[in-house]
Design an enzyme around this catalytic site. Structure first.
Site, PDB file in Angstrom:
ATOM      1  CB  ALA A  72       4.697  -5.016  -3.156  1.00  0.00           C
ATOM      2  CB  THR A  73       5.423  -0.821  -0.080  1.00  0.00           C
ATOM      3  OG1 THR A  73       6.866  -1.427  -0.270  1.00  0.00           O
ATOM      4  CG2 THR A  73       5.734  -0.058   1.508  1.00  0.00           C
ATOM      5  CG  ASN A 140      13.388  -9.365  -0.040  1.00  0.00           C
ATOM      6  OD1 ASN A 140      12.695  -9.906   1.036  1.00  0.00           O
ATOM      7  ND2 ASN A 140      14.036  -8.315   0.237  1.00  0.00           N
ATOM      8  CB  SER A 185       5.982  -5.506  -6.703  1.00  0.00           C
ATOM      9  OG  SER A 185       6.722  -4.263  -7.274  1.00  0.00           O
ATOM     10  CG  HIS A 187       9.544  -2.825  -9.347  1.00  0.00           C
ATOM     11  ND1 HIS A 187      10.941  -2.914  -8.937  1.00  0.00           N
ATOM     12  CD2 HIS A 187       8.669  -2.558  -8.181  1.00  0.00           C
ATOM     13  CE1 HIS A 187      10.875  -2.864  -7.646  1.00  0.00           C
ATOM     14  NE2 HIS A 187       9.772  -2.611  -7.292  1.00  0.00           N
ATOM     15  CB  THR A 222      -6.220   9.321 -11.325  1.00  0.00           C
ATOM     16  OG1 THR A 222      -7.244  10.377 -11.064  1.00  0.00           O
ATOM     17  CG2 THR A 222      -6.277   9.208 -12.863  1.00  0.00           C
ATOM     18  CB  CYS A 304      14.829  -2.885   1.163  1.00  0.00           C
ATOM     19  SG  CYS A 304      13.993  -3.233  -0.201  1.00  0.00           S
TER      20      CYS A 304
END
Ligand code: PLP
Length: 358
Positions: A72-73, A140, A185, A187, A222, A304
Site C-alpha cells: 500500500a505504501t 490504523n 494492502s 496483509h 514481474t 510503524c
C-alpha cells in the site's frame, strides 16, 4: 503467545495460503512460470493474476481498475507522486506513507485537522487550488472511521480529486464512497505481505513511478502470481465474512472494555472499527508493561512508529499530551482471536498495569 496486533498485520487466512501454493510449485507443475510470458504455463499464471484482480476489484466500487503494487505504501506513493499536484490536503492522522510522501512530493501541503475524537469533520473546508485531498477510511492507530463520502464531496466541490487510504477498512467495511483513488494492502485483510493495490476510477491518469517492462501498464516489475492469488482469495473471503468478522470483533470489543474498566479510550467509541482498542492509563510505563508481558503481542502505538521513541502523531493530534500518548497501548484483534485468549490477555494487562501503581 497471544497475538493482539491486527492493525500491524493480520494472520494469513488458510484459504489464502492454499490459493498461493500452486503458484509456488516447483518444476513439475510449472506454477512458477512468469505470468508475462506468452507460453502455456505463462498464460496459466497470467489467468490466475487476472482472476485475483477481479476478486480484489469486487471489494472496490464499480467503474475503476486495480493496479497491483508491492505494498500500500507503493500504491500511495503512486497516487501522490504520479501527477504534479501543486497543492494537496491531507488529514493530520494519515499514515506516514501519505504524510511523508505528500511532503516529499514538492506540493504545498495543507493539513486537515481532526477533532478530539480523531474524526475529520465531513464538512471540512478544503482550500481552493487543492488538486488532491487524502483522508484515510479507518485510522490504523485509533481505529476511527472517517466520514469519507462527505469529505470526497467537499474535495470534488473545490475541483480536487479524492484519495482514500483504505488499508485498515478494506474487507471490513463497504468501500469508501466517492473516492477517485483507493489504496489497499493484502496483509491487513488476511492475505500475504508484499502486495498491495491502487484502484483508479476510470479516466484518472497518472505517470508511472517505476519504469521498465510495463507489466501493469502504469507499474513495471514481474508480478507474483502467488501473492496475487493469495490477495484475491483473501478478498473473496473478507467479502463473504464481512458481517461475521464485524460481529466477532464487536463481541471481543465489548468483553475487553468490561475487563479494562480503569482505562481511557483514545478516539471515538462509536465511529470506530471495533477490532481496535487504543487505551491509556495515566502514568503507565508501556515499555515495562510490554516487557512484563512478553507472551502477549500488542503495540505501544502505531507499529510503524514504535521503536522511534517519538510519541504518536495521531495521539498528539487528538489532543493528548506527550505523557498521555506515551502511556497508551493498542490492542488489535480480529477473525482468529479466541474470546478466551483476549480475556486472559486483558486480565493480565490490567493486573500488570495495576502492579505499576497507576
Ligand atoms: N496505510 C495504513 C493506514 C496502514 O496501516 C499501513 C500499514 O501499517 C499502510 C498504509 C502501509 O501499508 P503497507 O504495509 O502495505 O505498505
Amino acid at each position: 503467545m497471544i497475538y493482539l496486533d491486527y492493525q500491524a498485520t493480520t494472520p494469513l487466512a488458510p484459504e489464502a495460503r492454499d490459493a498461493m501454493l500452486p503458484w509456488l510449485a516447483g518444476p513439475e507443475g510449472m506454477g512458477f512460470a512468469n505470468p508475462h510470458s506468452p507460453h502455456r504455463p505463462g498464460r496459466a499464471a497470467a489467468a490466475a493474476v487476472e482472476f485475483a484482480r477481479d476478486k480484489v476489484a469486487a471489494l472496490l466500487p464499480p467503474g475503476g481498475r486495480v493496479i497491483f503494487t508491492g505494498s500500500a505504501t507503493e500504491a500511495l506513493n503512486l497516487a501522490l507522486l504520479g501527477r504534479n499536484w501543486k497543492q494537496v490536503a491531507v488529514s493530520t492522522i494519515e499514515h506516514a506513507a501519505v504524510l511523508d510522501t505528500a511532503q516529499a512530493s514538492g506540493a504545498a501541503v495543507h493539513v486537515l485537522e481532526t477533532d478530539g475524537d480523531g474524526l475529520v469533520p465531513g464538512n471540512i473546508a478544503i482550500p481552493s487550488g487543492t488538486g488532491l485531498v487524502a483522508v484515510m477510511q479507518v485510522n490504523n492507530e485509533i481505529g476511527t472511521i472517517q466520514p469519507v463520502a462527505a469529505i470526497a464531496d467537499a474535495a470534488h466541490a473545490t475541483g480536487a480529486l479524492f484519495l482514500c487510504d483504505a488499508v485498515q477498512g478494506a474487507g471490513k467495511l463497504a468501500p469508501p464512497e466517492g473516492a477517485d483513488m483507493i489504496a489497499l494492502s493484502a496483509h491487513k485483510l488476511y492475505g500475504p505481505k508484499g502486495i498491495g493495490a491502487l484502484w483508479l476510477r476510470d479516466g484518472i491518469e497518472l505517470a508511472p513511478l517505476i519504469h521498465g517492462g510495463g507489466q501493469e501498464g502504469l507499474r513495471s516489475g514481474t508480478l507474483s502470481p502467488a501473492l496475487c492469488a493469495g490477495f484475491g482469495a483473501a478478498a473473496t473471503l473478507a467479502s463473504a465474512r464481512m458481517e461475521a468478522d464485524a460481529s466477532h470483533a464487536a463481541a471481543l470489543w465489548v468483553r475487553a472494555r468490561e475487563l479494562l474498566p480503569d482505562w481511557t479510550l483514545n478516539g471515538s467509541a462509536s465511529q470506530r472499527w471495533q477490532g481496535n482498542l487504543n487505551l491509556r492509563r495515566d502514568g503507565l510505563d508501556v515499555a515495562r508493561l510490554m516487557s512484563d508481558l512478553r507472551d502477549i503481542a500488542f503495540s505501544a502505538g502505531s507499529a510503524c512508529a514504535s521503536g522511534s521513541g517519538r510519541p504518536s502523531h495521531v495521539l498528539r493530534a487528538i489532543g493528548l499530551s506527550d505523557r498521555q500518548a506515551k502511556s497508551s497501548i493498542r490492542i488489535g484483534f480480529g477473525r482468529y482471536t479466541a474470546m478466551g485468549d483476549l480475556e486472559d490477555a486483558c486480565a493480565r494487562i490490567d493486573a500488570a498495569a495495576t502492579a505499576q501503581g497507576v
